[in-house]
Motif scaffolding. Structure first.
Motif, PDB file in Angstrom:
ATOM      1  N   THR A   1       0.841  -1.191   0.000  1.00  0.00           N
ATOM      2  CA  THR A   1       0.000   0.000   0.000  1.00  0.00           C
ATOM      3  C   THR A   1       0.876   1.241   0.000  1.00  0.00           C
ATOM      4  O   THR A   1       2.063   1.186   0.326  1.00  0.00           O
ATOM      5  CB  THR A   1      -0.910   0.047   1.254  1.00  0.00           C
ATOM      6  OG1 THR A   1      -0.091   0.059   2.416  1.00  0.00           O
ATOM      7  CG2 THR A   1      -1.844  -1.132   1.298  1.00  0.00           C
ATOM      8  N   LEU A   2       0.273   2.365  -0.357  1.00  0.00           N
ATOM      9  CA  LEU A   2       0.991   3.629  -0.338  1.00  0.00           C
ATOM     10  C   LEU A   2       1.091   4.125   1.095  1.00  0.00           C
ATOM     11  O   LEU A   2       0.134   4.053   1.856  1.00  0.00           O
ATOM     12  CB  LEU A   2       0.256   4.660  -1.200  1.00  0.00           C
ATOM     13  CG  LEU A   2       0.167   4.329  -2.683  1.00  0.00           C
ATOM     14  CD1 LEU A   2      -0.718   5.333  -3.388  1.00  0.00           C
ATOM     15  CD2 LEU A   2       1.538   4.284  -3.314  1.00  0.00           C
TER      16      LEU A   2
ATOM     17  N   CYS B   1       7.384  10.220  -5.122  1.00  0.00           N
ATOM     18  CA  CYS B   1       7.102  11.010  -3.915  1.00  0.00           C
ATOM     19  C   CYS B   1       6.374  10.259  -2.804  1.00  0.00           C
ATOM     20  O   CYS B   1       6.399  10.695  -1.658  1.00  0.00           O
ATOM     21  CB  CYS B   1       6.264  12.229  -4.284  1.00  0.00           C
ATOM     22  SG  CYS B   1       7.073  13.283  -5.485  1.00  0.00           S
ATOM     23  N   ILE B   2       5.693   9.164  -3.127  1.00  0.00           N
ATOM     24  CA  ILE B   2       4.923   8.451  -2.116  1.00  0.00           C
ATOM     25  C   ILE B   2       5.487   7.041  -1.980  1.00  0.00           C
ATOM     26  O   ILE B   2       5.316   6.211  -2.867  1.00  0.00           O
ATOM     27  CB  ILE B   2       3.425   8.393  -2.479  1.00  0.00           C
ATOM     28  CG1 ILE B   2       2.887   9.797  -2.731  1.00  0.00           C
ATOM     29  CG2 ILE B   2       2.634   7.704  -1.378  1.00  0.00           C
ATOM     30  CD1 ILE B   2       1.465   9.843  -3.242  1.00  0.00           C
ATOM     31  N   PRO B   3       6.181   6.761  -0.873  1.00  0.00           N
ATOM     32  CA  PRO B   3       6.757   5.417  -0.692  1.00  0.00           C
ATOM     33  C   PRO B   3       5.662   4.378  -0.446  1.00  0.00           C
ATOM     34  O   PRO B   3       4.533   4.716  -0.104  1.00  0.00           O
ATOM     35  CB  PRO B   3       7.649   5.578   0.534  1.00  0.00           C
ATOM     36  CG  PRO B   3       7.123   6.757   1.261  1.00  0.00           C
ATOM     37  CD  PRO B   3       6.473   7.646   0.251  1.00  0.00           C
ATOM     38  N   THR B   4       6.022   3.135  -0.618  1.00  0.00           N
ATOM     39  CA  THR B   4       5.080   2.044  -0.358  1.00  0.00           C
ATOM     40  C   THR B   4       5.524   1.276   0.872  1.00  0.00           C
ATOM     41  O   THR B   4       6.680   1.363   1.291  1.00  0.00           O
ATOM     42  CB  THR B   4       5.004   1.071  -1.553  1.00  0.00           C
ATOM     43  OG1 THR B   4       6.315   0.568  -1.812  1.00  0.00           O
ATOM     44  CG2 THR B   4       4.439   1.750  -2.781  1.00  0.00           C
ATOM     45  N   LYS B   5       4.586   0.555   1.449  1.00  0.00           N
ATOM     46  CA  LYS B   5       4.905  -0.295   2.592  1.00  0.00           C
ATOM     47  C   LYS B   5       4.171  -1.615   2.433  1.00  0.00           C
ATOM     48  O   LYS B   5       3.134  -1.689   1.780  1.00  0.00           O
ATOM     49  CB  LYS B   5       4.549   0.387   3.908  1.00  0.00           C
ATOM     50  CG  LYS B   5       3.074   0.692   4.071  1.00  0.00           C
ATOM     51  CD  LYS B   5       2.832   1.399   5.379  1.00  0.00           C
ATOM     52  CE  LYS B   5       1.364   1.784   5.515  1.00  0.00           C
ATOM     53  NZ  LYS B   5       1.095   2.474   6.763  1.00  0.00           N
ATOM     54  N   MET B   6       4.741  -2.646   3.036  1.00  0.00           N
ATOM     55  CA  MET B   6       4.147  -3.978   2.966  1.00  0.00           C
ATOM     56  C   MET B   6       3.210  -4.172   4.148  1.00  0.00           C
ATOM     57  O   MET B   6       3.547  -3.810   5.267  1.00  0.00           O
ATOM     58  CB  MET B   6       5.226  -5.060   3.002  1.00  0.00           C
ATOM     59  CG  MET B   6       6.155  -5.034   1.817  1.00  0.00           C
ATOM     60  SD  MET B   6       5.337  -5.452   0.280  1.00  0.00           S
ATOM     61  CE  MET B   6       5.074  -7.176   0.527  1.00  0.00           C
ATOM     62  N   LYS B   7       2.066  -4.731   3.879  1.00  0.00           N
ATOM     63  CA  LYS B   7       1.147  -5.117   4.943  1.00  0.00           C
ATOM     64  C   LYS B   7       0.899  -6.604   4.763  1.00  0.00           C
ATOM     65  O   LYS B   7       0.682  -7.074   3.657  1.00  0.00           O
ATOM     66  CB  LYS B   7      -0.178  -4.359   4.821  1.00  0.00           C
ATOM     67  CG  LYS B   7      -0.075  -2.892   5.121  1.00  0.00           C
ATOM     68  CD  LYS B   7      -1.416  -2.245   5.005  1.00  0.00           C
ATOM     69  CE  LYS B   7      -1.876  -1.877   6.383  1.00  0.00           C
ATOM     70  NZ  LYS B   7      -3.172  -1.209   6.371  1.00  0.00           N
TER      71      LYS B   7
END
Length: 131
Positions: A52-53, A99-105
């Motif tokens: 997700t962002l 500009c918008i990093p992502t992260k793992m869920k």
């Protein structure tokens, strides 16, 4: 089964998810028959990972600047609607990627609403224990 041929299929999205498939008796007075399947536990325990962002770490100033520097008149000049949309979408996604990093869920966190952060969850747990 009709004349010894099984007409139904068992479809899954993961290999090895379904074990024994057994055809049971008729379902009421219809010509449909019940099918019993065994769902294997090992295949169910696989957690899906969701990307997700991460808007908390986003650089919205840079995002606005990048989109503001695009010469939209020239970029969209003499294009059909669909082509204009694709050009706009391409610029938007490039700026987003920068500009918008992502992260793992994954696991339980993937099912929790984004508004439920660790601090709020801690408060809820305290209330639950106090009764």
């Amino acid at each position: 089964m009709r004349r010894g041929a099984m007409l139904d299929l068992v479809l899954t999205n993961k290999e090895g998810l379904v074990g024994d498939v057994k055809v049971k008796g008729s379902l009421g007075c219809s010509d449909h028959e019940m099918v019993e399947v065994e769902i294997l536990r090992a295949a169910r325990r696989v957690h899906s990972k969701l990307t997700t962002l991460d808007f908390r770490r986003a650089q919205f100033g840079l995002y606005r600047d990048l989109l503001g520097k695009v010469p939209w008149d020239k970029a969209l000049e003499e294009r059909e609607d669909q082509d204009s949309w694709l050009v706009f979408k391409n610029h938007l996604l490039q700026a987003q990627e920068r500009c918008i990093p992502t992260k793992m869920k994954s696991g339980k966190n993937a099912q929790r609403p984004a508004r439920m952060n660790k601090e709020l969850l801690g408060k809820f747990k305290l209330k639950a224990y106090r009764g």
